[in-house]
Design an enzyme around this catalytic site. Structure first.
Site, PDB file in Angstrom:
ATOM      1  CD  GLU A 184      -2.961  -1.308   2.211  1.00 13.40           C
ATOM      2  OE1 GLU A 184      -2.709  -0.799   3.314  1.00 13.40           O
ATOM      3  OE2 GLU A 184      -4.027  -1.884   1.933  1.00 13.40           O
ATOM      4  CG  ASP A 208      -7.422  -5.616   4.888  1.00 12.70           C
ATOM      5  OD1 ASP A 208      -6.995  -5.863   6.025  1.00 12.70           O
ATOM      6  OD2 ASP A 208      -7.417  -4.481   4.401  1.00 12.70           O
ATOM      7  CD  GLU A 229      -9.844  -1.481   7.968  1.00 13.68           C
ATOM      8  OE1 GLU A 229      -8.924  -2.048   8.588  1.00 13.68           O
ATOM      9  OE2 GLU A 229      -9.705  -1.000   6.828  1.00 13.68           O
TER      10      GLU A 229
HETATM   11  C1  GCV Z   1      -2.532   0.350   8.463  1.00 14.28           C
HETATM   12  C2  GCV Z   1      -6.023  -2.240   5.550  1.00 14.28           C
HETATM   13  C3  GCV Z   1      -6.450  -0.982   6.230  1.00 14.28           C
HETATM   14  C4  GCV Z   1      -5.313   0.011   6.318  1.00 14.28           C
HETATM   15  C5  GCV Z   1      -4.139  -0.678   7.026  1.00 14.28           C
HETATM   16  C6  GCV Z   1      -3.773  -1.918   6.228  1.00 14.28           C
HETATM   17  C7  GCV Z   1      -2.653  -2.705   6.889  1.00 14.28           C
HETATM   18  O1  GCV Z   1      -5.795  -2.004   4.185  1.00 14.28           O
HETATM   19  O2  GCV Z   1      -7.555  -0.432   5.564  1.00 14.28           O
HETATM   20  O3  GCV Z   1      -5.751   1.130   7.036  1.00 14.28           O
HETATM   21  O4  GCV Z   1      -3.038   0.177   7.169  1.00 14.28           O
HETATM   22  O5  GCV Z   1      -4.885  -2.752   6.136  1.00 14.28           O
HETATM   23  O6  GCV Z   1      -2.972  -3.676   7.558  1.00 14.28           O
HETATM   24  O7  GCV Z   1      -1.498  -2.367   6.729  1.00 14.28           O
END
Ligand code: GCV
Length: 656
Positions: free
Chosen positions: A265, A344, A372
């Protein structure tokens, strides 16, 4: 400071037994002193009288012993009654502390009849990951702001001390104090700009048997020292890390190590230099090894720039494809941190196939306490039953019985560097977790990592009794235990996931991610939906050992709750229940809303048995949950009605 005591709320109670009002401390150490302080605090709050503390043996007392040879396992403890005294014996200082917390739980919940008890933490590492940023925000935080940071300053106050007590009381022994997405200022956490303050945290944590870790920026040599690359095989880069680590340990000898999100990411990582993740992790591991530090390296590595038109690339495959060939190449002090599922933290996912694939690598299971994708601490979703299923999943990596639990506790392959990690759900809200009931997940995570033999139900009950008292235990346990299945019903059917509002991840938006770059598709059309992950599709099922690879690939054998994760299924196909897929979608979404209504009714029955502020806060969230559930129901049902043209056979209201 205004904060709730959560499960350490030592409300007044009648304690008749005289032995409890004297503490005989027959061992030494700073963690022992924390145990003593905790006992004193608890007894004074419960009885109004400070217990007497003796540094020698006395009669009629609670006696604390340290016995490193106690044949019970690292940091274990025994509690027993002998004549008119109670003996709490720890295998280590942490063992004594855990023993005292256990003893206090027994007193509070009236379960002294369970003695004698003996216990040792099952997961070697029981870690919390904070996604706190130094500007005070928390990534995916739903309980206010960070209590660690404000305006790029590190805070130190009573709340931090309370937090550490809460963590130690559930057996946490490692805490990562900053977000895995390490931004500009956080990159300085391991430098003199902040090290003295980090040291204060580390010292406090250490008094409670907890090691402090930081998330680090893989490109730190570039950002902090003007390097033009951070190639892990560049000697100068490796030396930079060695120097940085040496300095960290000069200031903080008890430092635990690093957590790293690399090539994920948008974060920097070894791929830029055509290096592997073993190259990256090992470079940091070698810098940490002389001081006993470890590198926790995340496997959440996937292509987040996918083309939705491309049906062959499958994000679910990514972690396994990126890491399996590296098995056996990591240094001993590297642990791979693997998210529970291949995507995720969705409401339902299969277990990551990496657990059954890697055999010569240290592994830690990552779960997300922060909700989340599971209601964001507005909607109730007690996650312990989900984690239980994950731990119990049999990977068949070495035949039957090679469960995730066996693997991450280190019993399958004999690793000692392994365990569980969780993204925590706390913030600076008065009640720590936004929804008071969401603290059941915080508490439950620690308890489960200490002792995965405990049932989700028993943990829920214990948490309720400690936090609110026994009078509400049955109803609240039922509310908690029903909450994950209910949430699943009104959100995404049969493991499909991702029908959420993009980026924000609360509330429905069926096509929100459908034409985006994140690799998160449902592929619904007028005939059906689901992803073909069999060998005829993306081939993901082949990442599992037999029998799972065959089971998942077979439409008729595939566990139904994961059907759409693994298969494209027509709306008119009949499920095991005898219903068609489309009718299943309608029914579960209607049921989900009905179950939320029932939950609210049950909760209302507790109004006079709960503190008024708790009732009001939770009730307000439940109203929002009901609105959310209705929105999910109507959007999903309308969406699939429009796609399929099939009416609900029960004639309920579906908007056109
Ligand atoms: C901390 C998901 C979440 C992100 C998070 C990522 C991760 O994509 O939406 O906010 O980033 O996981 O676990 O690194």
């Amino acid at each position: 400071m205004d904060f709730s005591n959560c499960w350490l709320d030592y409300r007044p109670m009648e304690i008749k037994e005289q032995a409890l009002s004297a503490l005989s401390v027959l061992c030494e150490g700073e963690i022992i002193e924390s145990a003593v302080k905790e006992y004193q605090l608890a007894l004074s709050r419960m009885t109004g009288r400070e217990p007497e503390v003796f540094r020698e043996k006395t009669n009629r007392c609670v006696a604390l012993y340290l016995e490193p040879l106690l044949p019970i396992g690292k940091d274990g403890y025994e509690i027993k009654k002998e004549k008119d005294s109670y003996h709490i014996t720890g295998q280590s200082e942490s063992g004594v502390l855990y023993g005292v917390f256990h003893f206090l739980r027994l007193i509070r919940t009236g379960h002294m009849d369970e003695l004698p008890v003996s216990n040792a933490p099952e997961m070697p590492l029981r870690m919390m990951n904070h996604w706190d940023n130094m500007d005070g925000t928390i990534e995916r935080g739903y309980s206010g702001n960070s209590f660690f940071y404000e305006n790029y300053e590190i805070l130190y106050n009573e709340r931090i001390e309370q937090y550490v007590r809460l963590m130690a009381s559930i057996g946490i022994n490692a805490i990562v104090i900053n977000n895995v997405n390490v931004h500009q200022r956080e990159t300085y956490l391991i430098t003199d700009t902040y090290l003295e303050q980090v040291k204060q945290y580390a010292a406090l944590f250490a008094r409670y048997g907890i090691q402090l870790f930081t998330s680090v920026n893989f490109a730190a040599p570039m950002e902090l020292s003007g390097f033009d690359n951070c190639d892990p095989l560049n000697d100068k880069v490796a030396q930079w890390w060695k120097d940085a680590v040496k300095h960290i340990y000069e200031v903080i000898p008890e430092f635990g190590g690093f957590l790293v999100k690399a090539d994920s990411e948008g974060r920097p990582g070894p791929f830029t230099y055509d290096r592997t993740h073993a190259d990256g992790a090992n470079m940091l591991a070698k810098a940490l090894a002389p001081y006993g530090g470890i590198v926790v390296w995340r496997c959440f590595v996937y292509n987040c720039g996918q083309d939705w038109r491309d049906k062959k690339t499958d994000r679910a495959r990514a972690a396994y494809d990126n890491f399996i060939a590296l098995d056996g190449q990591f240094e001993d002090n590297v642990i791979l941190q693997i998210k529970n599922g291949p995507m995720d933290f969705q409401v339902r996912e299969p277990v990551s196939p990496l657990f059954g694939g890697l055999k010569k690598t240290n592994m830690i299971l990552e779960v997300e306490i922060a909700q989340e994708y599971t209601g964001q601490q507005i909607d109730l979703c007690y996650l312990l039953p989900m984690w239980r299923e994950i731990l119990d999943f049999d990977t068949f990596s070495e035949g039957e019985g090679s469960t995730v639990r066996q693997i991450v506790k280190g019993a399958q392959y004999g690793q000692n560097c392994c365990g569980m990690a969780a993204v925590i759900n706390t913030g600076n809200d008065y009640n720590w977790t936004g929804n008071d009931l969401a603290a059941a997940n915080t508490y439950g995570y620690g308890r489960m990592a200490m002792n995965p033999s405990l049932t989700s139900e028993a943990i829920a009950k214990e948490w309720i009794e400690l936090t609110f008292g026994a009078a509400v235990a049955d109803d609240l346990t039922k509310i908690l235990m029903d909450s994950w299945p209910t949430y699943e019903k009104y959100t995404s059917p049969l493991g499909i996931g991702w029908m959420v509002t993009p980026h924000y991840h609360y509330g429905p938006d069926v096509d929100g991610y459908e034409y985006d770059r994140w690799g998160t598709y449902h592929r619904a059309d007028r005939n059906g939906l689901g992803i073909d992950r069999t060998p005829a599709g993306t081939g993901y099922t082949a990442q599992y050992n037999e029998p799972w690879s065959a089971i998942y690939a077979d439409r008729n054998l595939c566990p139904e709750e994961l059907l759409l994760f693994f298969h494209y299924v027509r709306y008119d196909e009949v499920l095991k229940s005898g219903k068609t897929l489309i009718q299943h979608i309608y029914d579960t979404h209607f049921e989900g809303v009905e179950e939320v209504e029932e939950m609210i009714e049950r909760f209302d029955g507790l109004q006079n048995k709960l503190p008024g502020d708790v009732y009001d806060r939770v009730r307000e969230r439940m109203e929002r949950q009901l609105e959310n559930a209705i929105e999910w129901r109507d959007r999903i049902n309308t969406y699939f009605y429009r796609k399929s043209g099939v009416p609900d056979e029960k004639g309920r209201k579906i908007y056109e």
